[in-house]
Write a protein that holds these residues in place. Sequence first.
Motif, PDB file in Angstrom:
ATOM      1  N   ARG A 202       0.832  -1.201   0.000  1.00 47.51           N
ATOM      2  CA  ARG A 202       0.000   0.000   0.000  1.00 47.51           C
ATOM      3  C   ARG A 202       0.870   1.256   0.000  1.00 47.51           C
ATOM      4  O   ARG A 202       1.991   1.219   0.515  1.00 47.51           O
TER       5      ARG A 202
ATOM      6  N   HIS B  73      -0.233  -4.080   4.471  1.00 44.60           N
ATOM      7  CA  HIS B  73      -1.571  -4.660   4.459  1.00 44.60           C
ATOM      8  C   HIS B  73      -1.433  -5.988   5.180  1.00 44.60           C
ATOM      9  O   HIS B  73      -0.740  -6.889   4.698  1.00 44.60           O
TER      10      HIS B  73
ATOM     11  N   ASP C 261      -7.339  -9.374   0.625  1.00 49.41           N
ATOM     12  CA  ASP C 261      -8.714  -8.956   0.348  1.00 49.41           C
ATOM     13  C   ASP C 261      -9.288  -9.852  -0.745  1.00 49.41           C
ATOM     14  O   ASP C 261      -8.853  -9.786  -1.901  1.00 49.41           O
TER      15      ASP C 261
ATOM     16  N   HIS D 176     -15.353  -7.163  -0.114  1.00 44.11           N
ATOM     17  CA  HIS D 176     -14.388  -8.263  -0.026  1.00 44.11           C
ATOM     18  C   HIS D 176     -14.287  -8.798   1.394  1.00 44.11           C
ATOM     19  O   HIS D 176     -14.700  -8.136   2.346  1.00 44.11           O
TER      20      HIS D 176
ATOM     21  N   HIS E 177     -11.629  -9.489   4.156  1.00 43.81           N
ATOM     22  CA  HIS E 177     -10.245  -9.269   4.566  1.00 43.81           C
ATOM     23  C   HIS E 177      -9.896 -10.412   5.523  1.00 43.81           C
ATOM     24  O   HIS E 177     -10.492 -10.544   6.586  1.00 43.81           O
TER      25      HIS E 177
HETATM   26 ZN    ZN Z   1      -7.695  -5.764   3.637  1.00 42.56          ZN
END
Ligand code: ZN
Length: 339
Positions: free
Chosen positions: A63, A70, A74, A170, A172
């Motif tokens: 990221r 992260h 995801d 999504h 995670h």
């Molecule tokens: Zn995530």
Amino acid sequence: MSNLFRTLGRIFAAVLLPLPAAAEPPLQLPTANTNIYAPGAEDHYYVGTVGRPWMSGTFGCVRTDGWQLHEGIDIRAEQRDKKGEPIDPVRAIADGVVLYVNGKAGLSNYGNYVILGHERDGVEYCSLYAHLREVGEGIRSGARIRKGDQLGVLGRTSNTRSGISKERAHLHLEVALFLNKRFPEWYAKRIPGARNDHGMFNGQNLAGFDPTELLRSQQRQGAPFNLVKFIQSQPELCRVQVRETDFGFLRRYRALVEKNPLAEQSPTAGYEIVFSHVGTPMKLIPRTAAELKSKARVHLLSVNEAVQREHRCRKLVTQKNGRWELATAGQNLVDLLVY
Ligand SMILES: [Zn+2]
């Protein structure tokens, strides 16, 4: 006659050949999306951040141009209702117990989430399922869960101002070790008055590893897969020596302790802790007084510069006047680990 020989042969084989240790069952994917195992189908498995490719939905320093970690993956929704909202069931990746449920989406950037505790190859670990649209009935702390049990429905809950769009809905998923069961006490001392809504289940107390690597390795290796070996196969970022011989993490993760013949003859005076590229303690080596390299309570022994360059987002170590030292995040991590 030949049947009798075959039967006898089987009996002898059963008696003489050492039986393999009971194999741990394989993990299960958390949703019906199986593209994680399909080479080239990454686009159908991971959801990138807004306007970014799928890699930004994978684990690690993916990221903010590599500067932000992260902590999970995801996973893309595959099933939708008429309004386009996700309806994919989210399932437990392994047998376990519910450790924590946050059903107040507004309290976390993870929205509604569930944490399960598991044990494998002598290692306690947890799996975390975030942004759930809803948490299943009966999914509350202490409930026993079988692999594949439904925990809730995939969603897009979060307390961030921008929220998660329908398209980016999504799951995670995180897989992690707990750094310290006394986290709330440590946190309150460290930042007096700071809010901690989630007790020991605060993200700072989780030390994760890559769920993609975990799921793919155990799928590829089958029965010989071993969680300790997996954890210890992650890239090594640094080694830290601590003059501590008794702390919670050490007691809980005996399986991660490496044998040291010297420390079996003389008393242990400290531990060398090996940290992964994202700061997960992956190995502990007992050291005798003669082996310790410094009088300091905490001492940075080594840094793997190539790994640090590639995974710089955790900022555990920093270079000052050409010398490596623990950065604030690294000091905090070690402090929490041995607290
Ligand atoms: Zn995530």
